[in-house]
Design an enzyme around this catalytic site. Structure first.
Site, PDB file in Angstrom:
ATOM      1  CB  SER A 176      -0.921  -0.149   1.111  1.00 12.66           C
ATOM      2  OG  SER A 176      -2.030   0.949   1.179  1.00 12.66           O
ATOM      3  CG  ASP A 231      -3.074  -1.085  -2.078  1.00 15.32           C
ATOM      4  OD1 ASP A 231      -3.171   0.260  -1.879  1.00 15.32           O
ATOM      5  OD2 ASP A 231      -3.718  -1.885  -1.674  1.00 15.32           O
ATOM      6  CG  ASP A 247      -2.894   3.850  -1.225  1.00 15.63           C
ATOM      7  OD1 ASP A 247      -3.755   3.720  -2.267  1.00 15.63           O
ATOM      8  OD2 ASP A 247      -3.052   3.131  -0.329  1.00 15.63           O
ATOM      9  CG  ASP A 300      -6.261   0.469  -0.373  1.00  9.35           C
ATOM     10  OD1 ASP A 300      -5.427   1.343  -0.359  1.00  9.35           O
ATOM     11  OD2 ASP A 300      -6.290  -0.424   0.337  1.00  9.35           O
TER      12      ASP A 300
END
Length: 452
Positions: free
Chosen positions: A104, A248, A246, A250
């Site tokens: 992340s 990843d 960010d 999400d």
């Protein structure tokens, strides 16, 4: 023995804390736990595997794929895609499980493994505990039941995943973005291709930044944890807004036309009122965490929207949303869940919906976000402490009591251990910024001294 799973999967420094051997073993264990119900006669379990662009993701992906295939699971390898894309594809393709390799917003040397159950849903604690138990049993020497011959899993690249996910995002938008100029910061991460493409297909003029991942530059001075580049680009290009993801993707934060930050609380405020207007805000309720700014709570009260608050972590927000049948929830950090269209936080979808609201109303983002006034809030991360003792230390408890006495009725204090890093987060909210800074600084010093 410390639990392997944190608040968002298994995470650590790649090739040190998180090794290829661990990735392989956890994947075999996950196959036994998550795919066991799908091993009826004539059915071969299927897994979707994706990753962010970190260099370590290459060898960890190979280990995960090897582990799954060795357990008799067919693997669809989707390559570099956001976490919510892997969750979506797991559900859309009817897979038995999904695996995402990402840490992340963490620095590049870190990596992590997140598992999704059927339908693309994050795992309950009980399922994570079962996977960890099976993993530890076999790591201690108990042999696996291994298929042979035609029983081993097959591996194929699923290149259609990119277009299938982007098409899904466009299909759920309430209106197009024609006439908007949007800066998209991809954090040199998993959304570097997806997010600019989705905004462009939705009709926006897109200015992409931090969209050239090389495996080493993810989150490096860019993305949702470093907004200065986005602020500068929005002002320089005269864009109506900018969005930042960010590593990843999400999560999503935004900036308005003047370069001012629009955080997750403000995004939730804008989306909540838009969804209420459209009749899609189920229960007239938004779910958020205890970290939400007091200004968000006051704004929702003024607008007649009920706010339910949970422990920190998007998984707890999601659990409450499912329990109550609610359609919108999220965190101040930019994890926003629109449950009608996603099973987890989706930064690209969040950015698109925010831009769609600007386009539909013709109002500037700053005006829309002005529905809530952020009260001064200071957050200090205290590293290198024993975070497990934050709730049991009498010295820390006394310091918190004194801080709350100083703030009185106009502020609040929140201490919590990070779920992914060895640190304690100290949050202080007050009507006056200087007071918030002073109280937070003293409390952080006390935490460091007591738990260091």
């Amino acid at each position: 023995m410390a639990r392997l799973f944190g608040t968002d999967g298994v995470r650590g420094v790649a090739n040190a804390d998180l090794t290829a051997e661990m990735a392989l073993g956890l994947s075999v264990a996950a196959a036994h736990v998550l795919a066991e119900a799908g091993t009826f006669e004539g059915h071969r379990p299927v897994a979707v595997v994706g990753r962010d662009p970190r260099a370590s993701g290459e060898f960890l992906e190979a280990a995960v794929v090897a582990g799954l295939a060795s357990a008799g699971v067919d693997v669809l390898r989707v390559g570099v895609l956001p976490t919510p894309a892997v969750a979506y594809l797991t559900g859309a393709l009817g897979a038995d499980l999904g695996v995402m390799l990402s840490a992340s917003h963490n620095p590049m040397p870190d990596n992590g493994i997140k598992f999704f159950a059927r339908g693309g849903h994050k795992l309950a604690d009980e399922l994570e505990d079962r996977i960890e138990r099976v993993y530890r049993e076999h790591a201690s020497g108990e042999p696996w039941d291994r298929p042979t011959g035609a029983g081993v899993g097959r591996v194929k690249d699923y290149d259609e995943g990119f277009d299938k996910y982007v098409a899904h995002l466009i299909a759920v938008l309430p209106n197009r973005l024609d006439g908007l100029k949007v800066v998209v910061d991809g954090a040199h991460g998993a959304a570097a291709r997806v997010s600019p493409e989705a905004f462009a297909r939705a009709g926006a003029e897109v200015i992409p930044i931090a969209t050239e991942p090389d495996g080493l530059n993810i989150n490096d001075g860019c993305g949702s944890t470093h907004l200065q580049g986005l602020r500068t680009a929005v002002v320089e290009h005269g864009a109506q807004l900018g969005v930042a993801h960010d590593g990843d993707a999400d999560r999503c934060l935004a900036v308005d036309a003047a370069g001012n930050e629009i955080d997750g609380d403000q995004i939730l405020s804008v989306l909540a009122l838009g969804m209420r207007e459209a009749g899609t805000l189920r229960g007239n309720t938004v779910v958020a965490t205890v970290m939400s700014n007091l200004g968000f709570k006051l704004a929702m009260e003024r607008e007649g929207v009920e706010l339910l608050q949970t422990a920190v972590g998007d998984r707890y927000v999601l659990e409450e949303m499912k329990r109550g049948g609610y359609s919108l929830g999220g965190e101040q950090s930019g994890h926003v869940i629109v449950l009608d269209h996603a099973t987890t936080g989706d930064g690209t979808l969040t950015g698109l919906l925010l831009a769609a609201r600007v386009a539909a109303t013709g109002r500037p983002l700053a005006e829309l976000a002005g529905v809530m006034e952020r009260l001064p809030q200071v957050l200090i991360n205290v590293p290198d402490v024993d975070k497990s003792r934050v709730g049991s230390s009498a010295r820390v408890a006394a310091a918190v009591e004194e801080a709350e006495r100083q703030l009185g009725e106009t502020g609040r204090v929140l201490l919590r251990p990070s779920g992914t890093e060895p640190l304690v987060r100290v949050m202080v909210e007050a009507a006056d910024l200087d007071q918030a800074r002073t109280v937070a600084g003293r409390l952080a010093d006390e935490v460091k001294s007591a738990l260091g």
